[in-house]
Motif scaffolding. Structure first.
Motif, mmCIF file in Angstrom:
data_model
loop_
_atom_site.group_PDB
_atom_site.id
_atom_site.type_symbol
_atom_site.label_atom_id
_atom_site.label_comp_id
_atom_site.label_asym_id
_atom_site.label_seq_id
_atom_site.Cartn_x
_atom_site.Cartn_y
_atom_site.Cartn_z
ATOM 1 N N ARG A 140 0.821 -1.210 0.000
ATOM 2 C CA ARG A 140 0.000 0.000 0.000
ATOM 3 C C ARG A 140 0.853 1.258 0.000
ATOM 4 N NH1 ARG A 140 -2.848 -2.739 3.982
ATOM 5 N NH2 ARG A 140 -1.734 -1.528 5.550
ATOM 6 N N ASP A 141 1.934 1.265 0.795
ATOM 7 C CA ASP A 141 2.750 2.467 0.947
ATOM 8 C C ASP A 141 3.556 2.795 -0.300
ATOM 9 O OD1 ASP A 141 1.801 2.804 3.476
ATOM 10 O OD2 ASP A 141 3.578 1.996 4.480
ATOM 11 N N ASP A 142 4.191 1.796 -0.894
ATOM 12 C CA ASP A 142 5.058 2.039 -2.050
ATOM 13 C C ASP A 142 4.996 0.850 -3.002
ATOM 14 O OD1 ASP A 142 6.894 3.073 -3.779
ATOM 15 O OD2 ASP A 142 8.500 3.306 -2.318
ATOM 16 N N PRO A 143 4.010 0.837 -3.923
ATOM 17 C CA PRO A 143 3.840 -0.322 -4.799
ATOM 18 C C PRO A 143 5.038 -0.591 -5.719
ATOM 19 C CG PRO A 143 2.056 1.278 -5.131
ATOM 20 C CD PRO A 143 2.985 1.836 -4.116
ATOM 21 N N ARG A 144 5.714 0.468 -6.163
ATOM 22 C CA ARG A 144 6.874 0.250 -7.046
ATOM 23 C C ARG A 144 8.000 -0.464 -6.321
ATOM 24 N NH1 ARG A 144 8.502 5.618 -10.279
ATOM 25 N NH2 ARG A 144 9.900 4.280 -11.445
ATOM 26 N N PHE A 145 8.247 -0.087 -5.087
ATOM 27 C CA PHE A 145 9.296 -0.720 -4.298
ATOM 28 C C PHE A 145 8.925 -2.167 -3.985
ATOM 29 C CE2 PHE A 145 11.287 -1.577 -0.100
ATOM 30 C CZ PHE A 145 12.594 -1.573 -0.534
ATOM 31 N N ALA A 146 7.662 -2.417 -3.660
ATOM 32 C CA ALA A 146 7.219 -3.782 -3.367
ATOM 33 C C ALA A 146 7.363 -4.671 -4.600
ATOM 34 C CB ALA A 146 5.780 -3.777 -2.883
ATOM 35 N N HIS A 147 7.004 -4.148 -5.761
ATOM 36 C CA HIS A 147 7.156 -4.923 -7.000
ATOM 37 C C HIS A 147 8.633 -5.202 -7.291
ATOM 38 C CE1 HIS A 147 6.282 -6.468 -10.950
ATOM 39 N NE2 HIS A 147 7.136 -5.599 -11.485
ATOM 40 N N ALA A 148 9.483 -4.224 -7.015
ATOM 41 C CA ALA A 148 10.918 -4.422 -7.247
ATOM 42 C C ALA A 148 11.472 -5.503 -6.330
ATOM 43 C CB ALA A 148 11.667 -3.113 -7.033
ATOM 44 N N LEU A 149 10.987 -5.578 -5.107
ATOM 45 C CA LEU A 149 11.440 -6.638 -4.209
ATOM 46 C C LEU A 149 10.963 -8.010 -4.680
ATOM 47 C CD1 LEU A 149 11.025 -5.174 -0.614
ATOM 48 C CD2 LEU A 149 13.128 -5.640 -1.852
ATOM 49 N N GLU A 150 9.744 -8.072 -5.236
ATOM 50 C CA GLU A 150 9.226 -9.345 -5.733
ATOM 51 C C GLU A 150 10.012 -9.842 -6.941
ATOM 52 O OE1 GLU A 150 5.131 -8.717 -6.561
ATOM 53 O OE2 GLU A 150 4.574 -8.556 -4.451
ATOM 54 N N THR A 151 10.395 -8.926 -7.827
ATOM 55 C CA THR A 151 11.100 -9.326 -9.046
ATOM 56 C C THR A 151 12.597 -9.469 -8.841
ATOM 57 O OG1 THR A 151 11.322 -7.034 -9.772
ATOM 58 C CG2 THR A 151 9.369 -8.249 -10.518
ATOM 59 N N GLY A 152 13.114 -8.960 -7.734
ATOM 60 C CA GLY A 152 14.547 -9.072 -7.477
ATOM 61 C C GLY A 152 15.371 -7.948 -8.070
ATOM 62 N N ARG A 153 14.717 -6.917 -8.596
ATOM 63 C CA ARG A 153 15.427 -5.759 -9.148
ATOM 64 C C ARG A 153 15.327 -4.615 -8.151
ATOM 65 N NH1 ARG A 153 15.020 -5.035 -15.318
ATOM 66 N NH2 ARG A 153 15.589 -7.119 -15.972
ATOM 67 N N PRO A 154 16.449 -4.197 -7.578
ATOM 68 C CA PRO A 154 16.389 -3.164 -6.540
ATOM 69 C C PRO A 154 15.881 -1.832 -7.084
ATOM 70 C CG PRO A 154 18.655 -3.810 -6.990
ATOM 71 C CD PRO A 154 17.785 -4.664 -7.836
ATOM 72 N N TYR A 155 15.145 -1.146 -6.248
ATOM 73 C CA TYR A 155 14.605 0.170 -6.580
ATOM 74 C C TYR A 155 14.520 0.961 -5.289
ATOM 75 C CZ TYR A 155 11.764 3.571 -9.041
ATOM 76 O OH TYR A 155 11.311 4.718 -9.628
ATOM 77 N N ARG A 156 14.838 2.235 -5.356
ATOM 78 C CA ARG A 156 14.816 3.062 -4.151
ATOM 79 C C ARG A 156 13.406 3.237 -3.615
ATOM 80 N NH1 ARG A 156 17.857 8.544 -4.978
ATOM 81 N NH2 ARG A 156 19.090 7.824 -6.689
ATOM 82 N N PRO A 157 13.240 3.174 -2.295
ATOM 83 C CA PRO A 157 11.920 3.462 -1.723
ATOM 84 C C PRO A 157 11.522 4.907 -1.977
ATOM 85 C CG PRO A 157 13.321 2.392 -0.111
ATOM 86 C CD PRO A 157 14.184 2.719 -1.294
ATOM 87 N N ARG A 158 10.239 5.182 -1.900
ATOM 88 C CA ARG A 158 9.692 6.501 -2.223
ATOM 89 C C ARG A 158 10.310 7.615 -1.388
ATOM 90 N NH1 ARG A 158 3.599 6.445 -2.120
ATOM 91 N NH2 ARG A 158 3.983 5.461 -4.102
#
Length: 96
Positions: A18-36
Protein backbone atom coordinates in the motif's frame (compact mmCIF):
# COMPACT_ATOMS: atom_id res chain seq x y z
CA UNK A 1 14.57 -23.90 13.94
CA UNK A 2 12.04 -21.44 15.33
CA UNK A 3 8.71 -21.00 13.60
CA UNK A 4 7.22 -17.56 13.16
CA UNK A 5 3.53 -16.84 12.67
CA UNK A 6 2.65 -15.96 9.09
CA UNK A 7 0.09 -13.28 9.94
CA UNK A 8 2.52 -10.46 10.96
CA UNK A 9 4.63 -11.10 7.85
CA UNK A 10 1.62 -10.93 5.52
CA UNK A 11 0.44 -7.75 7.28
CA UNK A 12 3.87 -6.19 6.77
CA UNK A 13 3.85 -7.19 3.11
CA UNK A 14 0.37 -5.72 2.58
CA UNK A 15 1.37 -2.46 4.28
CA UNK A 16 4.49 -2.15 2.10
CA UNK A 17 2.37 -2.83 -1.00
CA UNK A 18 0.00 0.00 0.00
CA UNK A 19 2.75 2.47 0.95
CA UNK A 20 5.06 2.04 -2.05
CA UNK A 21 3.84 -0.32 -4.80
CA UNK A 22 6.87 0.25 -7.05
CA UNK A 23 9.30 -0.72 -4.30
CA UNK A 24 7.22 -3.78 -3.37
CA UNK A 25 7.16 -4.92 -7.00
CA UNK A 26 10.92 -4.42 -7.25
CA UNK A 27 11.44 -6.64 -4.21
CA UNK A 28 9.23 -9.34 -5.73
CA UNK A 29 11.10 -9.33 -9.05
CA UNK A 30 14.55 -9.07 -7.48
CA UNK A 31 15.43 -5.76 -9.15
CA UNK A 32 16.39 -3.16 -6.54
CA UNK A 33 14.60 0.17 -6.58
CA UNK A 34 14.82 3.06 -4.15
CA UNK A 35 11.92 3.46 -1.72
CA UNK A 36 9.69 6.50 -2.22
CA UNK A 37 11.10 8.41 0.73
CA UNK A 38 14.56 8.50 -0.93
CA UNK A 39 13.42 9.71 -4.37
CA UNK A 40 13.81 13.49 -4.51
CA UNK A 41 14.07 14.35 -8.22
CA UNK A 42 11.00 16.60 -8.35
CA UNK A 43 11.97 18.30 -5.07
CA UNK A 44 15.40 19.26 -6.39
CA UNK A 45 13.82 20.61 -9.58
CA UNK A 46 11.36 22.67 -7.52
CA UNK A 47 14.21 23.97 -5.38
CA UNK A 48 16.09 25.10 -8.51
CA UNK A 49 12.96 26.84 -9.83
CA UNK A 50 12.41 28.55 -6.48
CA UNK A 51 16.00 29.78 -6.37
CA UNK A 52 15.68 31.14 -9.92
CA UNK A 53 12.40 32.86 -9.03
CA UNK A 54 13.89 34.37 -5.88
CA UNK A 55 16.99 35.71 -7.71
CA UNK A 56 14.82 37.11 -10.51
CA UNK A 57 12.68 38.87 -7.91
CA UNK A 58 15.73 40.39 -6.21
CA UNK A 59 17.24 41.56 -9.52
CA UNK A 60 13.92 42.98 -10.78
CA UNK A 61 12.99 44.42 -7.41
CA UNK A 62 9.63 42.64 -7.41
CA UNK A 63 8.39 41.61 -3.98
CA UNK A 64 5.85 39.18 -5.43
CA UNK A 65 8.58 37.16 -7.17
CA UNK A 66 10.67 37.15 -3.99
CA UNK A 67 7.71 35.89 -1.97
CA UNK A 68 6.88 33.25 -4.59
CA UNK A 69 10.49 32.04 -4.56
CA UNK A 70 10.47 31.76 -0.78
CA UNK A 71 7.17 29.86 -0.76
CA UNK A 72 8.41 27.44 -3.43
CA UNK A 73 11.62 26.92 -1.44
CA UNK A 74 9.52 26.02 1.60
CA UNK A 75 7.51 23.51 -0.41
CA UNK A 76 10.71 21.99 -1.81
CA UNK A 77 12.16 21.77 1.69
CA UNK A 78 9.05 19.93 2.84
CA UNK A 79 9.39 17.48 -0.08
CA UNK A 80 13.06 16.86 0.74
CA UNK A 81 12.23 15.91 4.34
CA UNK A 82 12.77 12.15 4.76
CA UNK A 83 10.41 11.73 7.68
CA UNK A 84 6.89 10.54 6.98
CA UNK A 85 4.18 13.19 6.92
CA UNK A 86 2.38 13.74 10.21
CA UNK A 87 -0.94 12.45 8.87
CA UNK A 88 0.59 9.08 7.97
CA UNK A 89 2.17 8.39 11.35
CA UNK A 90 0.38 5.73 13.31
CA UNK A 91 -0.22 6.05 17.00
CA UNK A 92 -0.38 2.76 18.84
CA UNK A 93 -2.19 2.86 22.17
CA UNK A 94 -0.34 1.41 25.11
CA UNK A 95 -1.62 -1.81 26.55
CA UNK A 96 -2.07 -1.69 30.30
Amino acid sequence: MARFPEQPLSDLEAQMQRDDPRFAHALETGRPYRPRKYRHGSAWLLLAISLTTFIAGVVAGQGLLIAAGLVLAGVAGHLLDRRQPFARRRVHPRKL
